[in-house]
Design a protein around this motif. Structure first.
Motif, PDB file in Angstrom:
ATOM      1  N   VAL A  34      31.350  30.947 -67.597  1.00 34.18           N
ATOM      2  CA  VAL A  34      32.735  30.461 -67.709  1.00 34.18           C
ATOM      3  C   VAL A  34      33.085  30.174 -69.175  1.00 34.18           C
ATOM      4  N   PHE A  35      32.178  29.516 -69.879  1.00 36.32           N
ATOM      5  CA  PHE A  35      32.437  29.159 -71.279  1.00 36.32           C
ATOM      6  C   PHE A  35      32.580  30.415 -72.145  1.00 36.32           C
ATOM      7  N   LEU A  36      31.768  31.434 -71.881  1.00 35.06           N
ATOM      8  CA  LEU A  36      31.793  32.646 -72.694  1.00 35.06           C
ATOM      9  C   LEU A  36      32.961  33.575 -72.360  1.00 35.06           C
ATOM     10  N   LEU A  37      33.348  33.613 -71.090  1.00 35.77           N
ATOM     11  CA  LEU A  37      34.323  34.613 -70.645  1.00 35.77           C
ATOM     12  C   LEU A  37      35.762  34.102 -70.588  1.00 35.77           C
ATOM     13  N   PHE A  38      35.943  32.785 -70.543  1.00 35.31           N
ATOM     14  CA  PHE A  38      37.297  32.230 -70.528  1.00 35.31           C
ATOM     15  C   PHE A  38      37.589  31.600 -71.893  1.00 35.31           C
ATOM     16  N   LYS A  39      38.552  32.158 -72.576  1.00 36.83           N
ATOM     17  CA  LYS A  39      38.888  31.693 -73.921  1.00 36.83           C
ATOM     18  C   LYS A  39      39.911  30.553 -73.856  1.00 36.83           C
ATOM     19  N   LEU A  62      45.399  35.605 -64.028  1.00 32.79           N
ATOM     20  CA  LEU A  62      44.362  34.762 -63.432  1.00 32.79           C
ATOM     21  C   LEU A  62      43.435  35.516 -62.475  1.00 32.79           C
ATOM     22  N   THR A  63      43.434  36.834 -62.537  1.00 35.71           N
ATOM     23  CA  THR A  63      42.563  37.632 -61.662  1.00 35.71           C
ATOM     24  C   THR A  63      41.094  37.284 -61.872  1.00 35.71           C
ATOM     25  N   ARG A  68      40.029  25.493 -69.835  1.00 35.91           N
ATOM     26  CA  ARG A  68      40.119  24.221 -69.113  1.00 35.91           C
ATOM     27  C   ARG A  68      40.566  24.443 -67.669  1.00 35.91           C
ATOM     28  N   LEU A  69      41.495  25.364 -67.485  1.00 33.90           N
ATOM     29  CA  LEU A  69      41.954  25.701 -66.139  1.00 33.90           C
ATOM     30  C   LEU A  69      40.802  26.257 -65.310  1.00 33.90           C
ATOM     31  N   ALA A  70      40.035  27.166 -65.904  1.00 31.23           N
ATOM     32  CA  ALA A  70      38.898  27.780 -65.206  1.00 31.23           C
ATOM     33  C   ALA A  70      37.855  26.727 -64.839  1.00 31.23           C
ATOM     34  N   LYS A  80      48.559  18.635 -58.757  1.00 32.79           N
ATOM     35  CA  LYS A  80      48.573  17.473 -59.641  1.00 32.79           C
ATOM     36  C   LYS A  80      47.587  17.631 -60.796  1.00 32.79           C
ATOM     37  N   THR A  81      46.515  18.375 -60.548  1.00 33.69           N
ATOM     38  CA  THR A  81      45.471  18.552 -61.563  1.00 33.69           C
ATOM     39  C   THR A  81      45.824  19.632 -62.569  1.00 33.69           C
ATOM     40  N   ILE A  82      46.451  20.714 -62.093  1.00 34.15           N
ATOM     41  CA  ILE A  82      46.597  21.911 -62.913  1.00 34.15           C
ATOM     42  C   ILE A  82      47.422  21.687 -64.180  1.00 34.15           C
ATOM     43  N   ASP A  83      48.447  20.835 -64.092  1.00 32.99           N
ATOM     44  CA  ASP A  83      49.305  20.661 -65.257  1.00 32.99           C
ATOM     45  C   ASP A  83      48.675  19.801 -66.347  1.00 32.99           C
ATOM     46  N   LYS A  84      47.491  19.279 -66.094  1.00 29.45           N
ATOM     47  CA  LYS A  84      46.794  18.481 -67.103  1.00 29.45           C
ATOM     48  C   LYS A  84      45.935  19.350 -68.026  1.00 29.45           C
ATOM     49  N   PHE A  85      45.829  20.640 -67.704  1.00 26.96           N
ATOM     50  CA  PHE A  85      44.981  21.537 -68.497  1.00 26.96           C
ATOM     51  C   PHE A  85      45.859  22.550 -69.220  1.00 26.96           C
ATOM     52  N   LYS A  86      45.653  22.679 -70.497  1.00 25.45           N
ATOM     53  CA  LYS A  86      46.584  23.407 -71.356  1.00 25.45           C
ATOM     54  C   LYS A  86      46.110  24.811 -71.744  1.00 25.45           C
TER      55      LYS A  86
END
Length: 364
Positions: A173-178, A115-116, A75-77, A65-71
Motif C-alpha cells: 500500500v505504501f509503495l503503490l499508493f502515492k 479508485l480501481t 491516506r484514503l487507501a 464520515k471517515t473519508i473526508d478526513k483524508f486528503k
C-alpha cells in the motif's frame, strides 16, 4: 439468464453433481450425510447477522464520515484497507466487500482520482484479514468446526500467517499508493437504523458465545426468531440464499469426488506431512477456489491447520482462488480490471506464500 450469470458457481457445482451421481449412484442417506449441517447452521446465523448489519447502514455512515478526513490517495487507501481488514475479521470477507466496494465506487464518482486499484486492494485486504478468525470467511468456519478448538486458540494459530501478510500488505500500500491530493465533494447522507445495528451486535456476541460452546443451533433459533418477530423481515429478503445452496452442493460434490478411485489414487500418492498438505491446498485453491479446496482436502487429511494455512494464503492468487475476488471485481463491470487485479494479486500471493513457507519451515 441474469441468475445464471450471477450465481455461476452454484450452477457449475450443480452440473458437476449429475455425472458424479450417475457414476457412483449414492443413496439419499449418503448424500445427506455428506452435508456438514453444523457448518451450515453457523454460516446461516452469521449471514443473517451480517446482512442485518449491512442493511442498518451504520458502516456506510462510518465510511462517509471517515473519508473526508483524508486528503490524499495514500491516506484514503490506508483508511479503507484498514477498515476492510477489521470488518472482514468479523463480518466475513464477502459481506465486507458488499459494504465497502459500492461505497468506494460512489466516492470515485465524486472525485477525479481513479479508485480501481483501491478496490483491488480491498479484495486483497479482506482475504488477509478474514484469515484470522473462525467467522472471517467460509473456509475458516468449516475448518474451525473440524478442529474442535476455541475461538482464541484458532486466532492464535492463524496469526502465524496473518501477521506477516499484514506487514506485506501495508508495504504494498505504501509503495503503490502515492500521496496524490484528493478533490472530495461528499454530499451523500445516510440514515442509520440504530435499533437494527445494536440488536445485531448483541446477536453477534450471542453467536460468538454459541460458537465457542457448541450451541450454534440454539443461537440460530434466537437469531431467526428475533428478525422474524421484530419486524426486520428485510433481513430475510436480502439474505444470500444461493450462498447456502452453493455450500450444500459443494459438500455433496466434493464428498462424491473424494470417493472416485482415480482421485483417491492421485491424493494417496502424495505424502501427508504438514508442508505437502499446505502446498496441495495452495495449488488446489488456484483452480477450484479456496472454499471447495478446504472441503475437498479434509477427505484426505485431518491436518486442518495445514489446510487452513494453504487455502487462506491461496486466496490472493488467481481471480478464482477466492470468491471475494470475484465479488469485488464484478461491481466494476470492466473486463480490463481482471488483468489489473492479477498485476497486483499474483506478486502479493507469491511473496506471502514464500513468507509463510519460511515461517512453517522454521516454527512448525
Amino acid at each position: 439468464m441474469k441468475l445464471l450469470k450471477k450465481e455461476w458457481l452454484f450452477f457449475i457445482f450443480l452440473a458437476l453433481f449429475f455425472p458424479l451421481y450417475f457414476k457412483l449412484k449414492p443413496t439419499l442417506n449418503e448424500i445427506i450425510s455428506s452435508i456438514d449441517f453444523a457448518t451450515l447452521r453457523a454460516l446461516i446465523a452469521l449471514l443473517l447477522i451480517t446482512t442485518a448489519l449491512r442493511i442498518s447502514k451504520f458502516f456506510d455512515f462510518l465510511a462517509i464520515k471517515t473519508i473526508d478526513k483524508f486528503k490524499n490517495e495514500r491516506r484514503l487507501a490506508i483508511a479503507f484497507i484498514s477498515l476492510a481488514l477489521v470488518l472482514s475479521m468479523f463480518l466475513t470477507n464477502d459481506i465486507t466487500l458488499f459494504i465497502l466496494v459500492p461505497l468506494t465506487i460512489a466516492f470515485s464518482s465524486q472525485i477525479k482520482n481513479d479508485l480501481t486499484k483501491l478496490i483491488i486492494f480491498e479484495a486483497i485486504a479482506v482475504n488477509v484479514g478474514s484469515a484470522l478468525t473462525p467467522f472471517g470467511n467460509p473456509q475458516n468456519l468449516f475448518l474451525f468446526r473440524q478442529m474442535d478448538i476455541g475461538v482464541l486458540d484458532f486466532i492464535k494459530t492463524m496469526s502465524f500467517i496473518v501477521v506477516p501478510e499484514l506487514v506485506l500488505l501495508f508495504i504494498f500500500v505504501f509503495l503503490l499508493f502515492k500521496p496524490k491530493t484528493l478533490e472530495i465533494e461528499l454530499k451523500e447522507k445516510v440514515k442509520v437504523d440504530k435499533f437494527l445495528f445494536f440488536s445485531s451486535i448483541i446477536l453477534f456476541l450471542i453467536f460468538i458465545f454459541a460458537l465457542e460452546n457448541s450451541l450454534v443451533r440454539y443461537a440460530l433459533i434466537i437469531i431467526i426468531s428475533f428478525y422474524l418477530f421484530s419486524k426486520q423481515n428485510e433481513v430475510f429478503l436480502k439474505f444470500d440464499y444461493f450462498l447456502i445452496f452453493t455450500f450444500i452442493i459443494m459438500f455433496i460434490d466434493f464428498s462424491l469426488l473424494a470417493k472416485l478411485q482415480s482421485i483417491q489414487d492421485i491424493m494417496h500418492s502424495f505424502k501427508t506431512d504438514f508442508i505437502n498438505v499446505f502446498n496441495i491446498s495452495v495449488v488446489l485453491s488456484q483452480f477450484i477456489s479456496n472454499v471447495p479446496a478446504a472441503i475437498f482436502m479434509t477427505h484426505f487429511s485431518n491436518d486442518y491447520v495445514a489446510i487452513a494455512y494453504g487455502v487462506n494464503v491461496a486466496g490472493n492468487g488467481l481471480l478464482i482462488s477466492s470468491l471475494a475476488n470475484v465479488i469485488a471485481l464484478r461491481f466494476l463491470n470492466n473486463s480490463k480490471v481482471y488483468l489489473s487485479f492479477h498485476k497486483y494479486s499474483i506478486p502479493f500471493f507469491i511473496l506471502s506464500y514464500l513468507l509463510v513457507f519460511l515461517i512453517i519451515q522454521k516454527f512448525i
